[in-house]
Design a protein around this motif. Structure first.
Motif, PDB file in Angstrom:
ATOM      1  N   SER A 139       0.837  -1.193   0.000  1.00 33.00           N
ATOM      2  CA  SER A 139       0.000   0.000   0.000  1.00 33.00           C
ATOM      3  C   SER A 139       0.873   1.245   0.000  1.00 33.00           C
ATOM      4  N   THR A 140       0.230   2.408  -0.117  1.00 33.85           N
ATOM      5  CA  THR A 140       0.960   3.661  -0.145  1.00 33.85           C
ATOM      6  C   THR A 140       1.658   3.883   1.192  1.00 33.85           C
ATOM      7  N   ASN A 141       2.936   4.210   1.138  1.00 30.81           N
ATOM      8  CA  ASN A 141       3.702   4.428   2.358  1.00 30.81           C
ATOM      9  C   ASN A 141       3.605   5.857   2.859  1.00 30.81           C
ATOM     10  N   ALA A 142       3.706   6.820   1.955  1.00 30.95           N
ATOM     11  CA  ALA A 142       3.733   8.217   2.376  1.00 30.95           C
ATOM     12  C   ALA A 142       3.285   9.092   1.214  1.00 30.95           C
ATOM     13  N   CYS A 143       2.802  10.291   1.571  1.00 32.04           N
ATOM     14  CA  CYS A 143       2.369  11.243   0.555  1.00 32.04           C
ATOM     15  C   CYS A 143       2.612  12.651   1.091  1.00 32.04           C
ATOM     16  N   GLN A 144       3.142  13.523   0.242  1.00 29.25           N
ATOM     17  CA  GLN A 144       3.449  14.898   0.626  1.00 29.25           C
ATOM     18  C   GLN A 144       2.725  15.854  -0.319  1.00 29.25           C
ATOM     19  N   LEU A 145       2.222  16.970   0.240  1.00 25.79           N
ATOM     20  CA  LEU A 145       1.458  17.959  -0.526  1.00 25.79           C
ATOM     21  C   LEU A 145       2.162  19.304  -0.441  1.00 25.79           C
ATOM     22  N   PHE A 146       2.316  19.966  -1.607  1.00 26.74           N
ATOM     23  CA  PHE A 146       2.961  21.264  -1.698  1.00 26.74           C
ATOM     24  C   PHE A 146       2.072  22.190  -2.526  1.00 26.74           C
ATOM     25  N   LEU A 147       1.828  23.414  -2.039  1.00 27.42           N
ATOM     26  CA  LEU A 147       0.929  24.359  -2.700  1.00 27.42           C
ATOM     27  C   LEU A 147       1.603  25.712  -2.896  1.00 27.42           C
ATOM     28  N   PHE A 148       1.199  26.400  -3.997  1.00 28.10           N
ATOM     29  CA  PHE A 148       1.532  27.805  -4.195  1.00 28.10           C
ATOM     30  C   PHE A 148       0.382  28.655  -3.625  1.00 28.10           C
ATOM     31  N   HIS A 149       0.645  29.934  -3.351  1.00 27.61           N
ATOM     32  CA  HIS A 149      -0.465  30.765  -2.901  1.00 27.61           C
ATOM     33  C   HIS A 149      -1.367  31.102  -4.098  1.00 27.61           C
ATOM     34  N   ARG A 150      -2.578  31.470  -3.822  1.00 27.51           N
ATOM     35  CA  ARG A 150      -3.616  31.535  -4.843  1.00 27.51           C
ATOM     36  C   ARG A 150      -3.376  32.627  -5.880  1.00 27.51           C
ATOM     37  N   ASN A 151      -2.584  33.628  -5.573  1.00 30.56           N
ATOM     38  CA  ASN A 151      -2.349  34.725  -6.513  1.00 30.56           C
ATOM     39  C   ASN A 151      -1.118  34.512  -7.386  1.00 30.56           C
TER      40      ASN A 151
END
Length: 616
Positions: A139-151
């Motif tokens: 199964s999936t071991n790990a997951c990371q999320l990265f976001l830019f700001h909306r503008n």
């Protein structure tokens, strides 16, 4: 003139974006710690932010599943605000995904960092990335999320920027994983929004060194000594910190295997240990393996050649006075008979040479200066003759196949060798299947002989009949070559065996290649040029020497067997048939080069002859 200036300006305008992209540096961008308010409001310092489980829980009111990290199905819609148009554009998958290993203190696991470049398709609407790591088969071991700001709206030049993930720690050594980098947003109707890459973590030996790994450790120092029929093997023991207490050895040759348990318990020598391999057959080359008695331990291969032991002679017989008187008399009688026979045999050649006007002095001088022949016994007491598997190409026509069959018949009748060929065991091939039959014969045979010809460079093709209504000729062709494709594939199997044996440092004495006198050495495949090759019928004595491991020349003597000499084999029925078959195969090969169309008609005429030969 104005047209040239217009074209120049147009090219300058096309090249401007490329120049702008070259100015962009390739410095890697690492994640930042940002607040959710900063991301939603588009404040400074929120260009590339990591999203934690605490951020997801604070924004949505629930904590995601631990094994999914901070990843959620629709991060752009749920975390960036209420504007629906913000997360409805298409962004293509990232490019140039790479996996880098990071040094860590734990010797039992590995840590990686993933890097990538965004695609320039839809980069202006890019809102972030989601990186997931999954063990193959799990199964999936790990997951990371990265976001830019909306503008934030990235220009196309940022497609050359390298983005990095946070470290993924605690990965098992020597395991395979799949890493997936997904571009956000992810509209439901699109498919090419992610990029996956399969990689393997480092082995224990690659990361920590061989002396620190239990499964990867193997003996590096092996010494083999022979005393009589017993062979003593000395090897270096594993370091005490690995906790290896027992070892094993496995030797195999001619279809036989010998397993030996090794348990060192000597308090004196803690670095090396010696054990004996007993009950090995004389005159046999064994391939042995030694390893620690652990699951999936790496094995070290070495060779053992058991020499022939000269047994001591019997006690001298007591010579009585009557026997002492008889021995000189018997010797004198034998000497007189030898002189008479020598005189008779010497007189006949001289009379014959007078008829042919040959000067006998020249031959006499050569005989006196030449090396004397001697009787050489075959080494060892084999329970059965050596087993030889013959492989050949079926793309050279029936004359070549007939020559191969005549060669096999001559070797079996006059060279004390058991020959195996698919044409001689059609029932066995049909019962086992051609590939299974060949694989078993390759393992069980003492020697493998490949008859090389031009057909080895031709890929096997299914026979296509020009006239489909001629059922009789079609059936005859299929019956004549029942193992057409399997024989060619068997040659490829032998080539692979030779390559693997050479890579493992094993002896290649088992493999041989031969060509007929009308062929050239360029007909020998590259991988078979590593083994001994002979030209027949000129090298029949060399082939006999190889099969029975006897020396052709010794101090004061040479091996002389009339049946396999360059002139003597022609006097035998099987030798004359072999010579005639090789001559016909050469003539057919030369005629193919001159008249390729007429050869096909001649081939059809010889099909009945080949069928009769196959039946024999």
């Amino acid at each position: 003139m104005w047209k040239a200036a217009l074209v120049f300006c147009y090219l300058l305008a096309l090249g401007w974006p490329l120049w702008a992209q070259e100015d962009v540096t390739d410095a890697a961008i690492t994640p930042q710690d940002c607040s959710m308010d900063c991301i939603r409001q588009g404040g400074p310092g929120c260009e590339y932010c990591r999203i934690t489980q605490a951020d997801v829980k604070g924004a949505l009111g629930f904590k995601p599943i631990n094994r999914f990290g901070s990843c959620i199905p629709w991060p752009c819609f749920d975390l960036l605000g209420e504007d629906p148009e913000l997360c409805q554009h298409y962004v293509q998958a990232p490019n140039d995904v790479k996996v880098e290993f990071v040094q860590e203190a734990n010797p039992k696991s590995d840590t990686i960092v993933v890097s990538w470049k965004p695609s320039h398709y839809g980069i202006a609407f890019l809102r972030g990335f989601q990186v997931s790591l999954q063990a193959l088969g799990g199964s999936t071991n790990a997951c990371q999320l990265f976001l830019f700001h909306r503008n934030l709206s990235l220009p196309a030049s940022h497609a050359h920027k390298v983005y990095k993930s946070d470290p993924f720690p605690g990965l098992s050594l020597g395991s395979q994983y799949a890493v997936t980098v997904m571009a956000l947003p992810v509209p439901e109707e699109w498919k090419s929004f992610y990029h996956s890459k399969i990689f393997s973590t480092r082995s224990c030996a690659e990361k920590n060194g061989l002396e620190q790994c239990k499964k990867d450790w193997y003996p590096k120092q092996i010494k083999v000594e022979q005393e009589g029929t017993a062979v003593t093997v000395t090897f270096n023991l594993a370091p005490p910190n690995l906790g290896i207490r027992s070892y094993f050895s496995l030797c195999y040759a001619n279809g036989m295997k010998k397993y030996t348990d090794i348990t060192p318990n000597s308090p004196k020598n803690k670095t090396h240990h010696s054990f004996q391999l007993e009950d090995l057959q004389e005159g046999t080359n064994y391939t042995c393996e030694i390893a620690a008695n652990e699951v999936d331990a790496v094995r070290r291969t070495f060779n053992v050649q058991v020499l022939h032991i000269k047994k001591g002679g019997t006690s001298p017989l007591s010579v009585t006075p009557s026997l002492a008187l008889l021995i000189p008399v018997c010797l004198a009688v034998v000497a007189m008979l030898i002189v008479c026979l020598a005189a008779l045999t010497r007189r006949k050649p001289k009379l014959h040479m007078k008829k042919l006007n040959i000067k006998p002095d020249v031959i006499t001088q050569d005989e006196e200066s030449g090396t004397q022949g001697e009787v050489v016994a075959l080494p060892g007491k084999r329970p059965s003759p050596p087993r030889l598997l013959m492989c050949y190409s079926s793309n050279d026509g029936p004359a070549h196949i007939r020559a191969v069959m005549q060669l096999g018949a001559f070797i079996q009748q006059h060279m004390a060798t058991q020959v195996c060929m698919d044409l001689w065991d059609s029932l066995g091939v049909a019962g086992e299947g051609s590939m299974a039959w060949y694989c078993r014969q390759i393992q069980q045979s003492d020697f493998i002989l490949v008859v090389c010809s031009q057909g080895l460079n031709i890929k096997s093709k299914s026979p296509k009949l020009e006239d489909e209504t001629d059922d009789t000729e079609a059936d005859t062709w299929l019956d004549l070559r029942p193992n057409n494709f399997s024989s060619d594939v068997a040659v490829q199997l032998v080539g692979e065996e030779v390559g693997q044996a050479k890579a493992r440092g094993q002896d290649l004495f088992k493999y041989m290649s031969v060509i007929f006198e009308h062929s050239t050495e360029t007909d020998i495949p590259t991988e078979l040029r590593l083994v001994s090759h002979y030209t027949l019928t000129r090298d029949l004595p060399l082939l006999f020497s190889h099969l029975h491991n006897v020396a052709l020349h010794r101090p004061g003597g040479y091996l002389k067997i009339s049946n396999i000499s360059e002139e003597g084999f022609k006097k035998l029925p099987a030798g004359a048939a072999l010579q005639q078959a090789i001559h016909e195969a050469g003539a057919e090969m030369r005629s193919k080069k001159r008249h390729p169309v007429e050869v096909e008609e001649e081939t059809q005429k010889r099909q009945l002859i080949l069928a009769e030969t196959s039946a024999i």
